[in-house]
Scaffold this motif. Sequence first.
Motif, mmCIF file in Angstrom:
data_model
loop_
_atom_site.group_PDB
_atom_site.id
_atom_site.type_symbol
_atom_site.label_atom_id
_atom_site.label_comp_id
_atom_site.label_asym_id
_atom_site.label_seq_id
_atom_site.Cartn_x
_atom_site.Cartn_y
_atom_site.Cartn_z
ATOM 1 N N LEU A 181 48.210 50.725 73.574
ATOM 2 C CA LEU A 181 47.450 49.684 74.262
ATOM 3 C C LEU A 181 48.383 48.571 74.730
ATOM 4 C CD1 LEU A 181 44.710 48.415 75.076
ATOM 5 C CD2 LEU A 181 44.588 47.435 72.766
ATOM 6 N N THR A 198 42.535 53.272 68.778
ATOM 7 C CA THR A 198 42.569 51.925 68.203
ATOM 8 C C THR A 198 41.494 51.758 67.137
ATOM 9 O OG1 THR A 198 41.239 51.212 70.108
ATOM 10 C CG2 THR A 198 43.602 50.717 70.171
ATOM 11 N N GLY A 227 47.403 54.288 69.048
ATOM 12 C CA GLY A 227 46.390 53.543 69.775
ATOM 13 C C GLY A 227 46.813 52.121 70.088
ATOM 14 N N TRP A 228 47.258 51.391 69.077
ATOM 15 C CA TRP A 228 47.564 49.974 69.267
ATOM 16 C C TRP A 228 48.881 49.746 70.007
ATOM 17 C CZ3 TRP A 228 44.031 46.389 69.035
ATOM 18 C CH2 TRP A 228 42.871 46.648 68.305
#
Length: 350
Positions: free
Chosen positions: A319, A308, A315-316
């Motif tokens: 998440l 992220t 990453g995002w």
Amino acid sequence: MLISGLLIGAALGFVLQRGRFCVTGAFRDVWIAKNTWWLSALFVAIAVQSVGVWVLDALGVITLSSTGFAWLATIVGGFVFGFGIVLAGGCATGTYYRAGEGLVGSWFALLFYALFAAISKYGPLAGTTQALRGITTEHGTIHETLHVSPWILVALLVAVAALWARHHLTKPRMKVATLPPERTGLNHLLFEKAWNPFATAVVIGLIALAAWPASWATGREFGLGITGPSANIANYLTTGDLEMVDWGVLLVVGILVGSFIAAKGSGEFKIRVPDAQTIVRSIAGGALMGIGAAWAGGCTIGNGLVETSMFSWQGWIGLGAMILGTGAAAKIFIAPRKKSAAPGRVPAGV
């Protein structure tokens, strides 16, 4: 230089244990308590690391690059991992530091997390992992897709994290019991005083930042990571291949050492054996964590904290998928217990 992995891991384990920094709790609270206090603290850690990482990249200390985004594997794997951490009672780092506290349930979760991560990366499920991660898009980062400077995203992230933290810090919060104020000194700060979540998040962000040049110096071109090193431990223990013992392996061993030191110093270390149902759930949760993290390319640290900060889609999106998976498991396993224990209700079996 490999010893730096052990030292940074020990520092991380110490801070996680003393700060009670639990990403599983942060995700779970969003759904069960409708509270984003700990999630906002995670964003502070991401923002601190992000600023530093892009400075290191600009100075040429490290070189950030990206590959295609394995979108299907990230979404499915992130959801599976998020579901598993509720059963296991902790995410990757949470399981490590709770194992260092003496929680036997976390020992089982950790064992099966490492085992199934290895199975998914190197063993019978490796083909499935490769097939899922072979489905990719062209651009791996958000700034590549938007054709903007990453510094614009850094500034936006810092602003969001700061405003979100300020929102929580200016709201009344339940006070945590602490020792009398006349107690001062380093020992009180390290082992007795309750740590502020946002101060803890800043320290975690700085430790995550320090991991980059330390790991890079050994030829491992990444920052903090838990799943790959855990799989490498299982691989080493079954094959004896010393090449598996890298900076990342010493990092996760260090987390156990640091959390044990913190727990012993604060009087929180105790061997605690859970009931049979909790052990079974810990085993199932650990297995799901290992599979999910291998598919997603990272756990709450590799994806949720490190990727992220680089503004990778993995990453995002990862998440978000982990938060959704945690929510699904919380609704199944936690919400019914809260309802049965609500005032005016008699829990089943009582």
